[in-house]
Write a protein that holds these residues in place. Structure first.
Motif, PDB file in Angstrom:
ATOM      1  N   SER A 165      -3.663 -25.826   9.718  1.00 50.28           N
ATOM      2  CA  SER A 165      -3.508 -26.537  10.980  1.00 50.28           C
ATOM      3  C   SER A 165      -3.364 -25.665  11.924  1.00 50.28           C
ATOM      4  CB  SER A 165      -1.942 -27.093  10.520  1.00 50.28           C
ATOM      5  OG  SER A 165      -1.425 -27.486  12.083  1.00 50.28           O
ATOM      6  N   ASP A 166      -3.842 -26.296  13.262  1.00 52.33           N
ATOM      7  CA  ASP A 166      -3.697 -25.303  14.430  1.00 52.33           C
ATOM      8  C   ASP A 166      -2.312 -25.028  14.916  1.00 52.33           C
ATOM      9  OD1 ASP A 166      -6.349 -25.265  14.635  1.00 52.33           O
ATOM     10  OD2 ASP A 166      -6.521 -27.437  15.713  1.00 52.33           O
ATOM     11  N   LEU A 167      -1.239 -25.980  14.466  1.00 51.49           N
ATOM     12  CA  LEU A 167       0.023 -25.919  14.746  1.00 51.49           C
ATOM     13  C   LEU A 167       0.728 -24.632  14.208  1.00 51.49           C
ATOM     14  CD1 LEU A 167       1.164 -29.578  15.038  1.00 51.49           C
ATOM     15  CD2 LEU A 167       0.063 -28.425  16.717  1.00 51.49           C
ATOM     16  N   THR A 168       1.522 -23.992  15.136  1.00 50.05           N
ATOM     17  CA  THR A 168       2.617 -22.913  14.469  1.00 50.05           C
ATOM     18  C   THR A 168       3.495 -23.548  13.753  1.00 50.05           C
ATOM     19  OG1 THR A 168       4.061 -23.151  16.314  1.00 50.05           O
ATOM     20  CG2 THR A 168       2.316 -21.570  16.713  1.00 50.05           C
ATOM     21  N   GLU A 194       6.051 -25.576  15.430  1.00 55.00           N
ATOM     22  CA  GLU A 194       5.457 -27.027  16.165  1.00 55.00           C
ATOM     23  C   GLU A 194       5.460 -27.778  15.011  1.00 55.00           C
ATOM     24  OE1 GLU A 194       2.675 -24.877  19.587  1.00 55.00           O
ATOM     25  OE2 GLU A 194       1.897 -24.951  17.733  1.00 55.00           O
ATOM     26  N   LEU A 195       4.946 -27.456  13.714  1.00 59.16           N
ATOM     27  CA  LEU A 195       4.642 -28.456  12.665  1.00 59.16           C
ATOM     28  C   LEU A 195       6.018 -29.068  12.494  1.00 59.16           C
ATOM     29  CD1 LEU A 195       2.804 -26.770  10.114  1.00 59.16           C
ATOM     30  CD2 LEU A 195       2.050 -28.704  11.212  1.00 59.16           C
ATOM     31  N   CYS A 246       8.684 -29.345  14.486  1.00 64.50           N
ATOM     32  CA  CYS A 246       9.082 -30.512  15.666  1.00 64.50           C
ATOM     33  C   CYS A 246       8.183 -31.632  15.540  1.00 64.50           C
ATOM     34  CB  CYS A 246       8.953 -29.430  17.123  1.00 64.50           C
ATOM     35  SG  CYS A 246      10.264 -28.226  17.157  1.00 64.50           S
ATOM     36  N   LYS A 247       7.025 -31.672  15.325  1.00 67.94           N
ATOM     37  CA  LYS A 247       6.488 -32.617  15.294  1.00 67.94           C
ATOM     38  C   LYS A 247       6.929 -33.686  14.381  1.00 67.94           C
ATOM     39  CE  LYS A 247       1.809 -34.313  15.042  1.00 67.94           C
ATOM     40  NZ  LYS A 247       0.160 -33.956  14.609  1.00 67.94           N
ATOM     41  N   LYS A 265       3.273 -22.431   6.295  1.00 64.17           N
ATOM     42  CA  LYS A 265       1.918 -22.208   6.819  1.00 64.17           C
ATOM     43  C   LYS A 265       1.245 -21.250   5.596  1.00 64.17           C
ATOM     44  CE  LYS A 265       0.236 -22.239  10.636  1.00 64.17           C
ATOM     45  NZ  LYS A 265      -0.714 -23.056  11.191  1.00 64.17           N
TER      46      LYS A 265
END
Lengths: 115, 366
Positions: free
Chosen positions: B17-20, B23-24, B26-27, B108
């Motif tokens: 994923s491009d998200l940290t 960020e994952l 939180c989404k 991750k």
């Protein structure tokens, strides 16, 4: 040097030293300064290198194309390489042991029982 | 006091994923907060489940979502992290300390959770598939289980994943022959007998009975139990016919909930490898020891309807929460994409870690 490093540096040929409680008369594995049963201080003691094979499988991984199994030695269970003709419950011995990238690399062979 | 689950959310599992990681997480939390009627300021606990080494993740995520909980922390228990976090959240609510806790899991690919380096008893045979193959060999030898039996489990779970857009293998179809002819990795396990590690996030909101009155459709935790037998494979390998921790945790969870395995309608089982699902049938008590292969085709209980770890992938710290969210959706009659099963009133989640040295069982009820 910590205990794990100390054990790894003592590994030679078919010999491995394991922490042992002189009170409980038990090896402690993975290694520990204190016996997990009575919490007394352990000592390093040579593991009797004869045991039995509990289970075996074959790895098709490119860098690990061989039979391997789990052997039990004085209550200590270790995974190591075996020959294809060794069967479950066969008497085995630690034939070779070395350190490979910080991991213990063990080879078992079948124990010839004299009649 | 009863503890309820208000709502949950799961993101799409991805290889990368491009998200940290924050960020994952939180989404997923933001998605969850949009679904619930519990106000954000009423959330008084945040527990993050992850094997990441990143510092202070709970508080970072708390700040990024503007939550100011009483308790905020991270839980790590390898593959069993997610349900461990749920276990702790439930205890905090039960004790009266908190009323509404978000449990979020995120992972991750660079997580160190894929391999337990501490366990030197494994020697150079230190991958999870090494111990799984030894469990499989033992079952094959003792109970005449076959590679075909395991392939049926893989086929079922991959087929279920085709109805789950969040699954890693949503768009990949594998039939029985594909599975049987897939590459052998370690006897008797093939590549399609194994789950893939991946990136993902999932979150769930646990509430007190008082707060559950605000929920549209709360699902109740009827039983929850965990058992731990150390960390090294050598500790549990004296009996490779069973997952001891699963047996103990299941027995305790059924005792707590005063129901029997036959009262369960739907289960999420920790199928990191096909053989582990088969062992779970037996060790949870759905069928007697050694008969697991006959359970696969019996259709008595719905199993791994989201696709399991085999079909969904395994974002380690998020997995237990993803599993719990599937049972939540099924019991709320909200499972999307044609995977809703009829008449489910009780569900069970089985999550475990490191060769079965740790297992959690959760029993949920409408």
């Amino acid at each position: 040097m910590n205990l794990k490093e100390s054990i790894l540096t003592k590994i030679k040929d078919e010999i491995i030293f394991i922490t042992f409680c002189t009170k409980c008369k038990k090896y402690n594995w993975p290694p520990s300064y204190n016996c997990k049963y009575c919490f007394r201080k352990t000592i390093l003691k040579k593991l009797y290198n004869k045991g039995i094979l509990l289970e075996v499988s074959y790895s098709h991984l490119p860098d690990q194309n061989n039979y391997f199994g789990i052997g039990e030695f004085s209550g200590i269970r270790i995974l190591g390489m075996v020959d294809g003709d060794i069967k479950i419950n066969d008497a085995i011995a630690i034939f070779k042991i070395k350190v490979n990238n910080g991991r213990i690399s063990v080879e078992f062979n079948r124990l010839k029982i004299k009649k | 006091m009863r503890i309820g689950i208000d709502s949950g959310d799961t993101l799409e599992n991805q290889k990368f994923s491009d998200l940290t990681l924050p960020e994952l997480a939180c989404k997923s939390i933001i998605n969850l907060l949009k679904k619930t009627k519990i106000d954000k300021c009423e959330v008084d606990g945040l527990i993050l489940s992850s094997c990441s080494n990143e510092q202070y993740l709970g508080n970072i995520i708390s700040e990024m979502t503007n939550l100011n909980p009483k308790i905020c922390t991270k839980v790590e228990n390898l593959c069993n992290s997610g349900t461990t976090a749920i276990f702790l959240a439930r205890s905090l609510i039960l004790s009266g300390i908190c009323n509404a806790i978000i449990v979020a899991g995120a992972e991750k690919q660079n997580s160190p959770g894929n391999k337990l380096l501490w366990d030197i008893t494994r020697g150079v045979y230190d991958l999870p598939i090494h111990w799984a193959s030894l469990f499989a060999k033992t079952h094959f030898r003792n109970f005449n289980t076959t590679e075909e039996d395991l392939a049926l489990i893989s086929e079922k779970n991959h087929k279920n994943a085709n109805k789950n857009p969040n699954a890693l293998f949503y768009n990949k179809k594998f039939n029985f022959q594909d599975i049987m002819s897939s590459k052998k990795i370690i006897d008797p396990l093939k590549i399609l007998d194994c789950c893939y590690s991946c990136e993902g996030a999932s979150s769930i909101l646990l509430v007190s009975e008082k707060y559950a009155k605000k929920s549209e459709n709360p699902i109740w935790i009827r039983g929850i139990s965990q058992n731990n037998q150390g960390a090294s494979f050598s500790n549990i390998s004296s009996d490779l016919r069973s997952i001891t921790t699963t047996k103990i945790a299941a027995k305790e969870a059924f005792n707590q909930s005063k129901i029997k395995p036959s009262d369960i309608d739907i289960v999420e089982l920790h199928d990191a490898f096909t053989i582990m699902e088969l062992l779970a049938y037996e060790d949870i008590g759905f069928i007697e020891k050694g008969k697991g292969s006959s359970f696969i085709t019996q259709d008595r209980i719905h199993t791994n309807t989201r696709g399991g770890l085999l079909g969904c992938g395994h974002p380690i710290g998020a997995t237990g929460i993803e599993q719990t969210n599937e049972i939540l959706l099924q019991l709320q009659d909200k499972a999307p994409n044609g995977r809703q099963r009829k008449n489910c009133s009780r569900g069970l989640i089985h999550n475990m870690a490191a060769a079965g040295t740790s297992s959690t069982i959760i029993i949920l009820e409408k």
